[in-house]
Design a protein around this motif. Structure first.
Motif, short mmCIF file in Angstrom:
data_model
loop_
_atom_site.label_atom_id
_atom_site.label_comp_id
_atom_site.label_asym_id
_atom_site.label_seq_id
_atom_site.Cartn_x
_atom_site.Cartn_y
_atom_site.Cartn_z
N LEU A 5 0.84 -1.05 -0.23
CA LEU A 5 0.34 0.42 -0.28
C LEU A 5 0.61 1.28 -0.13
CD1 LEU A 5 -2.87 -1.21 2.54
CD2 LEU A 5 -2.86 -0.69 0.22
N ALA A 6 2.28 1.07 0.76
CA ALA A 6 2.78 2.27 0.78
C ALA A 6 3.39 2.30 -0.23
CB ALA A 6 4.65 2.23 1.65
N ARG A 7 3.94 1.45 -1.31
CA ARG A 7 5.21 1.57 -2.66
C ARG A 7 4.13 2.10 -3.27
NH1 ARG A 7 7.33 -3.27 -5.16
NH2 ARG A 7 8.46 -1.98 -7.48
N ARG A 8 2.48 1.80 -3.58
CA ARG A 8 1.22 2.29 -4.29
C ARG A 8 0.85 3.52 -3.84
NH1 ARG A 8 -0.06 2.38 -8.98
NH2 ARG A 8 -2.07 1.21 -9.14
N ALA A 9 1.05 4.09 -2.94
CA ALA A 9 0.93 5.29 -2.65
C ALA A 9 1.74 6.18 -2.59
CB ALA A 9 0.42 4.97 -1.49
N ALA A 10 2.58 5.19 -2.35
CA ALA A 10 4.21 6.51 -4.00
C ALA A 10 4.03 6.78 -5.32
CB ALA A 10 5.49 6.13 -2.87
N GLN A 11 3.63 5.93 -5.32
CA GLN A 11 3.38 5.33 -7.21
C GLN A 11 2.18 6.76 -7.83
OE1 GLN A 11 2.98 1.65 -8.28
NE2 GLN A 11 4.98 0.93 -8.13
N LYS A 12 1.59 6.21 -7.45
CA LYS A 12 0.29 7.26 -7.10
C LYS A 12 0.48 8.72 -7.32
CE LYS A 12 -3.90 4.26 -6.12
NZ LYS A 12 -5.09 4.29 -5.25
N GLU A 13 1.29 9.13 -6.07
CA GLU A 13 1.70 10.18 -6.08
C GLU A 13 3.18 11.04 -7.43
OE1 GLU A 13 2.32 14.03 -3.64
OE2 GLU A 13 0.88 12.50 -4.44
N ARG A 14 3.79 10.16 -7.25
CA ARG A 14 4.59 10.59 -8.62
C ARG A 14 3.87 10.57 -10.17
NH1 ARG A 14 9.74 6.05 -9.02
NH2 ARG A 14 9.92 7.56 -10.87
N VAL A 15 2.95 9.36 -10.12
CA VAL A 15 1.87 9.53 -11.25
C VAL A 15 1.21 11.16 -11.15
CG1 VAL A 15 0.24 8.86 -12.87
CG2 VAL A 15 1.71 7.87 -11.48
N ARG A 16 0.52 12.08 -10.08
CA ARG A 16 -0.26 13.17 -10.05
C ARG A 16 0.70 14.02 -10.32
NH1 ARG A 16 -1.23 16.88 -7.22
NH2 ARG A 16 0.82 15.76 -5.39
N ILE A 17 2.27 15.03 -9.62
CA ILE A 17 3.01 15.05 -10.11
C ILE A 17 3.70 15.67 -11.09
CG2 ILE A 17 5.21 15.77 -9.29
CD1 ILE A 17 4.78 14.43 -6.31
N LEU A 18 3.66 14.16 -12.08
CA LEU A 18 4.28 13.69 -13.11
C LEU A 18 3.50 14.33 -14.20
CD1 LEU A 18 6.55 13.50 -14.94
CD2 LEU A 18 4.82 10.87 -15.46
#
Length: 113
Positions: free
Chosen positions: A6-19
């Motif tokens: 869940l932590a890795r998935r949340a980090a990925q979602k944040e990276r995609v949002r920022i990108l």
């Protein structure tokens, strides 16, 4: 689901949002007119939406890294900066005078001796 997943998935979602936000803002630098921007923004959104079904974490990390590399490669070389923001054309245009300097406002009343 584990906490690490869940932590890795949340980090990925944040990276995609920022990108996505950075790419969308950079699209404004390339599009001269709004009707061109709207089409480019729609195309960008389609690129992001096309991959939202991917579930494998390693594949997602690889796709994000590729997208960030593509963004960095095609980033506008001379981005638009709001005039009053740091780096803008009006930023500190009229700075305060240095300490000790006196400003005299008596225009037209000069001594004519």
């Amino acid at each position: 689901m584990s906490a690490s997943y869940l932590a890795r998935r949340a980090a990925q979602k944040e990276r995609v949002r920022i990108l996505y936000r950075r790419a969308l803002k950079d699209t404004l630098n390339w599009a001269v007119h709004r009707h061109l921007f709207y089409q480019d923004a729609s195309d960008l959104r389609e690129k992001f939406e096309a991959n939202k079904h991917v579930e494998d974490l390693d594949t997602i990390d690889r796709m994000i890294a590729d997208a960030e590399a593509t963004y960095n490669k095609w980033q506008h070389p001379d981005p638009y900066i709001v005039p009053w923001a740091p780096g803008g054309t009006k930023f500190t245009r009229n700075p305060t005078p240095p300490p000790g300097m006196e400003i005299i406002y008596d225009y037209g009343r000069e001594d004519n001796d």
